[in-house]
Scaffold this motif. Structure first.
Motif, PDB file in Angstrom:
ATOM      1  N   LYS A 192     -40.078  56.024  50.229  1.00 42.94           N
ATOM      2  CA  LYS A 192     -38.803  56.723  50.078  1.00 42.94           C
ATOM      3  C   LYS A 192     -37.943  56.047  49.018  1.00 42.94           C
ATOM      4  O   LYS A 192     -37.972  54.827  48.870  1.00 42.94           O
ATOM      5  N   LYS A 193     -37.199  56.869  48.298  1.00 45.46           N
ATOM      6  CA  LYS A 193     -36.204  56.299  47.409  1.00 45.46           C
ATOM      7  C   LYS A 193     -35.147  55.613  48.259  1.00 45.46           C
ATOM      8  O   LYS A 193     -34.875  56.026  49.387  1.00 45.46           O
ATOM      9  N   LEU A 194     -34.514  54.591  47.702  1.00 44.63           N
ATOM     10  CA  LEU A 194     -33.578  53.790  48.475  1.00 44.63           C
ATOM     11  C   LEU A 194     -32.422  54.618  49.005  1.00 44.63           C
ATOM     12  O   LEU A 194     -32.014  54.467  50.161  1.00 44.63           O
ATOM     13  N   TYR A 195     -31.913  55.549  48.180  1.00 45.54           N
ATOM     14  CA  TYR A 195     -30.770  56.328  48.633  1.00 45.54           C
ATOM     15  C   TYR A 195     -31.137  57.234  49.810  1.00 45.54           C
ATOM     16  O   TYR A 195     -30.291  57.548  50.652  1.00 45.54           O
ATOM     17  N   VAL A 196     -32.431  57.668  49.880  1.00 46.83           N
ATOM     18  CA  VAL A 196     -32.875  58.505  50.985  1.00 46.83           C
ATOM     19  C   VAL A 196     -32.854  57.708  52.290  1.00 46.83           C
ATOM     20  O   VAL A 196     -32.487  58.226  53.349  1.00 46.83           O
ATOM     21  N   GLU A 197     -33.214  56.438  52.204  1.00 41.87           N
ATOM     22  CA  GLU A 197     -33.157  55.583  53.389  1.00 41.87           C
ATOM     23  C   GLU A 197     -31.706  55.402  53.839  1.00 41.87           C
ATOM     24  O   GLU A 197     -31.407  55.402  55.036  1.00 41.87           O
ATOM     25  N   VAL A 198     -30.797  55.245  52.860  1.00 41.85           N
ATOM     26  CA  VAL A 198     -29.367  55.131  53.182  1.00 41.85           C
ATOM     27  C   VAL A 198     -28.886  56.435  53.826  1.00 41.85           C
ATOM     28  O   VAL A 198     -28.155  56.421  54.818  1.00 41.85           O
ATOM     29  N   LEU A 199     -29.327  57.556  53.259  1.00 40.74           N
ATOM     30  CA  LEU A 199     -28.949  58.872  53.786  1.00 40.74           C
ATOM     31  C   LEU A 199     -29.408  59.016  55.232  1.00 40.74           C
ATOM     32  O   LEU A 199     -28.646  59.476  56.098  1.00 40.74           O
ATOM     33  N   ASP A 200     -30.656  58.616  55.503  1.00 34.73           N
ATOM     34  CA  ASP A 200     -31.175  58.698  56.870  1.00 34.73           C
ATOM     35  C   ASP A 200     -30.336  57.856  57.830  1.00 34.73           C
ATOM     36  O   ASP A 200     -30.029  58.292  58.960  1.00 34.73           O
ATOM     37  N   GLY A 233     -27.139  48.548  46.909  1.00 40.42           N
ATOM     38  CA  GLY A 233     -26.150  48.605  45.837  1.00 40.42           C
ATOM     39  C   GLY A 233     -25.311  49.868  45.862  1.00 40.42           C
ATOM     40  O   GLY A 233     -25.609  50.830  46.582  1.00 40.42           O
ATOM     41  N   ARG A 234     -24.278  49.889  45.035  1.00 38.62           N
ATOM     42  CA  ARG A 234     -23.361  51.013  44.980  1.00 38.62           C
ATOM     43  C   ARG A 234     -24.032  52.332  44.585  1.00 38.62           C
ATOM     44  O   ARG A 234     -23.721  53.385  45.166  1.00 38.62           O
ATOM     45  N   PRO A 235     -24.974  52.352  43.606  1.00 42.46           N
ATOM     46  CA  PRO A 235     -25.597  53.629  43.229  1.00 42.46           C
ATOM     47  C   PRO A 235     -26.282  54.325  44.401  1.00 42.46           C
ATOM     48  O   PRO A 235     -26.181  55.556  44.550  1.00 42.46           O
ATOM     49  N   SER A 236     -26.968  53.563  45.260  1.00 37.85           N
ATOM     50  CA  SER A 236     -27.653  54.170  46.411  1.00 37.85           C
ATOM     51  C   SER A 236     -26.655  54.744  47.405  1.00 37.85           C
ATOM     52  O   SER A 236     -26.872  55.814  47.983  1.00 37.85           O
ATOM     53  N   ILE A 237     -25.529  54.036  47.607  1.00 37.86           N
ATOM     54  CA  ILE A 237     -24.483  54.513  48.509  1.00 37.86           C
ATOM     55  C   ILE A 237     -23.908  55.816  47.980  1.00 37.86           C
ATOM     56  O   ILE A 237     -23.741  56.800  48.714  1.00 37.86           O
ATOM     57  N   ARG A 238     -23.624  55.851  46.687  1.00 38.92           N
ATOM     58  CA  ARG A 238     -22.994  57.037  46.104  1.00 38.92           C
ATOM     59  C   ARG A 238     -23.926  58.246  46.123  1.00 38.92           C
ATOM     60  O   ARG A 238     -23.490  59.377  46.380  1.00 38.92           O
ATOM     61  N   GLU A 239     -25.222  58.039  45.848  1.00 39.90           N
ATOM     62  CA  GLU A 239     -26.175  59.144  45.909  1.00 39.90           C
ATOM     63  C   GLU A 239     -26.281  59.698  47.327  1.00 39.90           C
ATOM     64  O   GLU A 239     -26.334  60.916  47.533  1.00 39.90           O
ATOM     65  N   ALA A 240     -26.307  58.805  48.304  1.00 34.07           N
ATOM     66  CA  ALA A 240     -26.393  59.235  49.697  1.00 34.07           C
ATOM     67  C   ALA A 240     -25.133  59.995  50.113  1.00 34.07           C
ATOM     68  O   ALA A 240     -25.213  61.019  50.803  1.00 34.07           O
ATOM     69  N   MET A 241     -23.965  59.514  49.666  1.00 35.04           N
ATOM     70  CA  MET A 241     -22.705  60.176  50.010  1.00 35.04           C
ATOM     71  C   MET A 241     -22.630  61.563  49.371  1.00 35.04           C
ATOM     72  O   MET A 241     -22.172  62.518  49.993  1.00 35.04           O
TER      73      MET A 241
END
Length: 237
Positions: free
Chosen positions: A7-15, A45-53
Motif C-alpha cells: 500500500k502507498k503510505l497515504y492509503v495506510e494513513v487513510l485506513d 510525513g506531512r505529504p501522506s497526511i495531506r493526501e489522506a485528508m
C-alpha cells in the motif's frame, strides 16, 4: 498467483483515520488533530497526511476549512449523494447511454416509491402534494420555476416513503435529470399535461389506491421520456 501489492503510505494513513472515525474515536462534529499532531501520532510525513485528508474530504467524511482543523461530517445519505452529483452530471452529459439508463432507473424507483408513499400518506403529506400542484399551475410560462416545482412534487413523494436513503437517492436523481429537462416544458401542451398527470397521481394517493398511483406515475414518466426522445431527434435533424 499475483504478488501482494504494498500500500502507498497515504492509503495506510487513510485506513487508520477511517478506523478512528468509524469507531467514534473522532465522532461526527468533532475536529481531527492538526496535521502536526497526526504526523507525530501516526509517524509519517506531512505529504501522506495531506493526501489522506484530501481523500477523506472527497469521500464526504470530513470538511476542511481554511485556518481550521478538519471537522468530521455525519455521513448522511444526502451528503453521500451530494458528493457524487458532479460526477453523475458529467457522465450523463458525455455518456450516450447514461441518460437513458438513468431514466429506466427512475421509472423503476418512482413507481415503487409511490406505492409505499400511498400506503404511508398522512393528511399533511396530501396537503403538501396539493400545494405543489397549485404552485405548478402558478409557474406556467416560467420554465425554470416549472421544472423546479415539478421536481419538488416527486421529492415530496420520495420523502413520504419514510426511508432517508431512498429519498436522498431519488432527490439526487431528480436533480441530475432536471439539468436536461428544461427544454421539455417548452413543447406545446407539455405544461398542461404535466399538471394533469400530477393531479392524477395525487388523486390516486389520496384515495389510497397504490396500484393506480403506480400506473399514473409510470404513464407520467413514460410520456416525459417520449417527449425527450422526440426533442432530441428533432434537434439532431
Amino acid at each position: 498467483m499475483e504478488p501482494v501489492q504494498k500500500k502507498k503510505l497515504y492509503v495506510e494513513v487513510l485506513d487508520r483515520l477511517m478506523d478512528a472515525i468509524s469507531t467514534s474515536e473522532f465522532p461526527p462534529g468533532s475536529q481531527l488533530p492538526s496535521e502536526k499532531e497526526l504526523m507525530n501520532m501516526i509517524g509519517v510525513g506531512r505529504p501522506s497526511i495531506r493526501e489522506a485528508m484530501l481523500a477523506l474530504q472527497q469521500m464526504g467524511l470530513i470538511k476542511i476549512s481554511h485556518g481550521e482543523r478538519a471537522r468530521v461530517i455525519n455521513p448522511t445519505p444526502d451528503v453521500i449523494v451530494d458528493q457524487i452529483s458532479a460526477a453523475m452530471i458529467m457522465m450523463l452529459a458525455t455518456n450516450p447511454r447514461g441518460l437513458q439508463e438513468l431514466k429506466e432507473v427512475r421509472l423503476l424507483l418512482e413507481t415503487g416509491l409511490v406505492r409505499v408513499a400511498t400506503r404511508r400518506a398522512t393528511a399533511r403529506d396530501l396537503e403538501r402534494l396539493a400545494e405543489s400542484i397549485r404552485q405548478l399551475q402558478e409557474a406556467r410560462g416560467d420554465q425554470t420555476k416549472f421544472v423546479a416545482v415539478d421536481m419538488q412534487f416527486h421529492a415530496i413523494i420520495a420523502e413520504m416513503s419514510g426511508n432517508s436513503m431512498i429519498a436522498a437517492v431519488s432527490k439526487g436523481m431528480l436533480d441530475w435529470l432536471s439539468r436536461f429537462k428544461r427544454d421539455l416544458v417548452a413543447l406545446k401542451g407539455a405544461e398542461r399535461l404535466t399538471i394533469e398527470e400530477h393531479e392524477r397521481i395525487y388523486k390516486a394517493i389520496a384515495a389510497g389506491d397504490a396500484e393506480a398511483a403506480a400506473t399514473a406515475m409510470a404513464e407520467h414518466i413514460d410520456r416525459a421520456n417520449e417527449l425527450y426522445s422526440k426533442l432530441k431527434t428533432s434537434s439532431q435533424g
